[in-house]
Design an enzyme around this catalytic site. Structure first.
Site: not given
Ligand code: C5P
Length: 237
Positions: A63, A65, A215
């Site tokens: 992720k 950023h 998961g």
């Protein structure tokens, strides 16, 4: 077409030994393995080789950023590692997203390989209610996810990550070429855990998901292989 290759196993473990044990269980049974921050920070790029060496695709879920230049570098490095898909935060903005797409394609061209898919995280599924307000997101969640999906498409991302409850809405905003990756999958027989906005594998596919991140329904099952095969039967039905 939805097959076992549409399943992404979330390898949320913290050490090489456990990771390798899981990889040997899931190889040949699902399409992708998702490597997140815990495992990658713990054992590094070697995990990508372990995943790919077993014929699985590698989804690097870090992720990204940051400022465009930094994300560009991270995406370039991930492309060199040979990952098949990676995540960036759409909240990083149009320039950051465009830089991510451009650098993955450029690096892949240099290497002579297919570019990895770059998909955008719209809103973390853990954020809701007052917490959204605290970070300045005053629109409704649905409206915000829609805006994020539109921005992802504008930047040329390959797709987005969103909760199963948001799929129908984002599908109305996204071009059909964009893929939708969905966590929060809970077969009817599994525990919900901390996931609030969930759907069954069939429910998510019917709503328009392309890839399902799963998961704990597999990891916590008494017989993980049986759990995978039950999910495959459900989505292929
Ligand atoms: O165990 P479970 O099926 O809930 O795992 C879902 C996976 O998807 C976890 O690795 C979690 O970090 C990830 N994820 C999520 N929600 C998001 C993005 C990623 O649950 N918005």
């Amino acid at each position: 077409m939805v097959t076992r290759d549409s399943i992404i196993f979330a390898l949320d473990v913290g050490d090489l030994g456990s990771a390798v044990r899981w990889l040997d269980i899931i190889k040949g049974r699902v399409g992708y393995c998702k490597v997140g921050a815990e495992l990658f920070v713990s054992i590094g790029p070697r995990i990508v080789q372990e995943v790919k060496g077993r014929g699985l695709k590698c989804f690097l879920d870090l992720k990204f950023h940051d400022i465009p230049n930094t994300v560009s570098g991270a995406v370039r490095s991930a492309t060199r590692l040979g990952v098949d898909m990676m995540t960036v935060h759409v909240l990083g903005g149009l320039n950051m997203l465009s830089a991510a797409v451009e650098s993955s394609r450029e690096e892949a061209r240099t290497l002579g390989v297919d570019p990895p898919l770059v998909v955008g995280v719209t809103v973390l599924t853990s954020l809701a209610g007052p917490e959204l307000m605290q970070v300045g997101l005053t629109r409704s969640l649905e409206e915000h996810v829609g805006i994020m999906a539109g921005l992802a498409a504008k930047a040329g991302l390959d797709g987005i990550v969103c909760s199963p409850k948001d799929i129908r809405h984002v599908r109305s905003v996204l071009p059909s070429s964009c893929i939708v990756v969905t966590p929060g999958i809970r077969p009817a027989w599994s525990a919900r855990g901390d996931q609030a906005r969930v759907a069954t594998p069939r429910g998510a596919i019917d709503a328009g998901a392309d890839l399902l991140v799963i998961g704990r329904p597999i990891r916590d099952a008494p017989d993980p292989v049986k759990a995978i095969e039950a999910i495959v039967s459900e989505i292929e039905a």
